[in-house]
Scaffold this motif. Structure first.
Motif, short mmCIF file in Angstrom:
data_model
loop_
_atom_site.label_atom_id
_atom_site.label_comp_id
_atom_site.label_asym_id
_atom_site.label_seq_id
_atom_site.Cartn_x
_atom_site.Cartn_y
_atom_site.Cartn_z
N GLY A 271 0.98 71.56 91.79
CA GLY A 271 0.03 71.77 90.70
C GLY A 271 0.38 71.11 89.39
O GLY A 271 1.14 70.15 89.33
N ASP A 272 -0.20 71.65 88.32
CA ASP A 272 -0.03 71.12 86.97
C ASP A 272 0.82 72.07 86.13
O ASP A 272 1.06 73.21 86.50
N ILE A 273 1.22 71.57 84.97
CA ILE A 273 1.98 72.41 84.04
C ILE A 273 1.09 73.56 83.56
O ILE A 273 -0.04 73.33 83.14
N PRO A 274 1.56 74.79 83.62
CA PRO A 274 0.75 75.93 83.16
C PRO A 274 0.48 75.86 81.66
O PRO A 274 1.16 75.14 80.92
N SER A 275 -0.49 76.61 81.21
CA SER A 275 -0.81 76.66 79.79
C SER A 275 0.23 77.51 79.05
O SER A 275 0.60 78.59 79.51
N PRO A 276 0.70 77.03 77.88
CA PRO A 276 1.62 77.85 77.09
C PRO A 276 0.95 79.07 76.48
O PRO A 276 1.64 79.94 75.93
N VAL A 277 -0.37 79.17 76.58
CA VAL A 277 -1.08 80.37 76.14
C VAL A 277 -0.88 81.50 77.14
O VAL A 277 -0.80 82.67 76.77
N ASN A 278 -0.78 81.14 78.41
CA ASN A 278 -0.63 82.13 79.47
C ASN A 278 0.43 81.67 80.46
O ASN A 278 0.12 81.30 81.60
N PRO A 279 1.70 81.66 80.05
CA PRO A 279 2.76 81.18 80.93
C PRO A 279 2.98 82.12 82.10
O PRO A 279 2.65 83.31 82.02
N PRO A 280 3.51 81.61 83.20
CA PRO A 280 3.76 82.47 84.37
C PRO A 280 4.77 83.57 84.07
O PRO A 280 5.63 83.41 83.20
N SER A 281 4.67 84.66 84.78
CA SER A 281 5.66 85.72 84.66
C SER A 281 6.98 85.24 85.26
O SER A 281 7.02 84.31 86.06
N GLY A 282 8.05 85.90 84.86
CA GLY A 282 9.35 85.53 85.40
C GLY A 282 9.75 84.13 84.97
O GLY A 282 9.67 83.77 83.79
N CYS A 283 10.17 83.32 85.92
CA CYS A 283 10.55 81.94 85.64
C CYS A 283 9.29 81.10 85.40
O CYS A 283 8.39 81.06 86.26
N VAL A 284 9.21 80.43 84.26
CA VAL A 284 8.00 79.67 83.93
C VAL A 284 7.82 78.47 84.85
O VAL A 284 6.71 77.93 84.96
N PHE A 285 8.87 78.06 85.53
CA PHE A 285 8.78 76.89 86.43
C PHE A 285 8.38 77.29 87.84
O PHE A 285 8.09 76.44 88.68
N ARG A 286 8.30 78.56 88.14
CA ARG A 286 8.16 79.01 89.54
C ARG A 286 6.86 78.54 90.20
O ARG A 286 6.82 78.34 91.41
N ALA A 297 9.13 85.63 90.33
CA ALA A 297 8.03 86.13 89.52
C ALA A 297 8.39 87.41 88.78
O ALA A 297 7.69 87.80 87.84
N GLN A 298 9.48 88.04 89.18
CA GLN A 298 9.85 89.32 88.61
C GLN A 298 10.90 89.20 87.51
O GLN A 298 10.97 90.04 86.62
N THR A 299 11.71 88.18 87.58
CA THR A 299 12.85 88.05 86.68
C THR A 299 12.73 86.80 85.83
O THR A 299 12.50 85.70 86.36
N ARG A 300 12.88 86.97 84.53
CA ARG A 300 12.88 85.83 83.62
C ARG A 300 14.33 85.38 83.43
O ARG A 300 15.09 86.01 82.69
N PRO A 301 14.74 84.32 84.06
CA PRO A 301 16.16 83.94 84.03
C PRO A 301 16.58 83.35 82.69
O PRO A 301 15.87 82.52 82.12
N GLU A 302 17.73 83.81 82.20
CA GLU A 302 18.34 83.21 81.01
C GLU A 302 19.37 82.18 81.46
O GLU A 302 19.96 82.30 82.53
N PRO A 303 19.62 81.16 80.66
CA PRO A 303 20.66 80.18 81.02
C PRO A 303 22.01 80.87 81.16
O PRO A 303 22.45 81.59 80.26
N ARG A 304 22.64 80.70 82.31
CA ARG A 304 23.93 81.33 82.55
C ARG A 304 24.98 80.27 82.86
O ARG A 304 24.68 79.20 83.39
#
Length: 325
Positions: A271-286, A297-304
């Motif tokens: 697909g295409d890059i999602p809209s920054p108005v409505n980003p995906p839940s969890g990881c925005v790249f998922r 979709a459940q966890t928003r990962p922080e850089p570790r």
């Protein structure tokens, strides 16, 4: 790095545009550091928030939340008079050299304005000498100071933009895609100029670009952005030799190679890059990631931390680390 206080420290930076009820999340919780003498690359697709971060670092746009510190001083709480002083330490080279130069001013007046604003020289003779020195520094001649911006080529105009940034003797420069408006034949000249000036003047830079070859050549470390969030941070050589995040792998795989004999790696993105108005839940790249699972979709990962000064914003450690071509 070496544990010393970074020259620039960005913590949980956010910049939203539009109404609070439905904001455009241009930059969403970004953190990184830039140490003295370092060139940090900032890469990602168009719309990832690179230029917004560069402007927020210098308070050319006010951040929504988070902090930016210069030598430990929080720029967000600095007064107008204090920021006026700090402008001489923190400068920017804009993407479009023609749009960033006043078409009604001669080059000597453009450079002289910066010198007088910060009271760096006194008297006409000293000003003229400093302007001539700046023009020589960027590969132009003193007589070019009498011309207007429209009388120069794109590469020459960008050199003038570099000279203006250097005129106030800054410690830190944001180079906001300084090559994208230039012909390919001119880009190498400007890259070599930036390398030479960085080494000669001990500059610290944030180099914003979508040209991965230039980033690999110029930068010490790289921050990879996607939809306003950090996906990966790594020393340049390590990132290009062994990218860890799926998005970084896709970026490097999409970069063209001039050797037709080299077998390229293709990583399909959905697909295409999602809209920054409505980003995906969890990881925005998922929504585009070939390795996404339900937990993404459940966890928003922080850089570790991944060791060796590397950071990755991904919950999975079983993804193969692909070497680019």
């Amino acid at each position: 790095m070496n544990g010393a206080t970074p020259l620039i420290e960005v913590r949980n930076l956010q910049k939203f545009f539009g109404p609070a009820s439905r904001p455009v999340r241009a930059v969403d919780d970004v953190s990184f550091e830039i140490h003295s003498g370092e060139t940090l690359g900032l890469v990602g697709e168009s719309g990832s928030g690179k230029s917004t971060i560069g402007r927020a670092l210098l308070r050319l746009v006010e951040s929504t939340a988070g902090s930016v510190k210069y030598r430990g001083e929080d720029l967000g709480s600095a007064s107008d008079s204090r920021m006026r002083f700090l402008r001489s330490k923190l400068q920017i080279i804009f993407q479009d050299p023609y749009a960033s130069l006043n078409p009604k001013m001669r080059v000597r007046d453009i450079l002289g304005e910066a010198l007088h604003t910060h009271s760096l020289v006194k008297g006409k003779a000293a000003t003229a000498d400093r302007i001539a020195e700046l023009l020589r520094l960027v590969g132009l001649q003193p007589e070019h100071g009498a011309r207007f911006p429209h009388e120069f080529s794109g590469g020459q105009r960008q050199r003038i933009g570099v000279a203006r940034a250097l005129s106030v003797e800054p410690e830190f420069i944001v180079a906001d895609e300084p090559l994208s408006a230039l012909d390919v034949s001119i880009q190498a000249q400007v890259v070599n100029l930036l390398c030479d000036l960085r080494d000669r003047l001990s500059l610290t830079m944030l180099f914003i670009s979508h040209d991965l070859d230039v980033v690999e050549y110029l930068c010490d470390r790289v921050v990879v952005l996607y939809l306003g969030r950090v996906m990966e941070v790594a020393p340049t050589q390590d990132l290009f030799a062994r990218p860890l995040h799926p998005y970084t792998q896709a970026l490097l795989a999409a970069s063209p190679t001039p050797d037709p004999q080299v077998k390229t790696i293709h990583i399909p993105l959905k697909g295409d890059i999602p809209s920054p108005v409505n980003p995906p839940s969890g990881c925005v790249f998922r929504t585009r990631c070939p390795y996404a699972i339900d937990a993404c979709a459940q966890t928003r990962p922080e850089p570790r931390a991944m060791g060796g000064g590397r950071f990755k914003a991904c919950i999975r450690d079983d993804i193969p680390s692909l070497a680019p071509p």
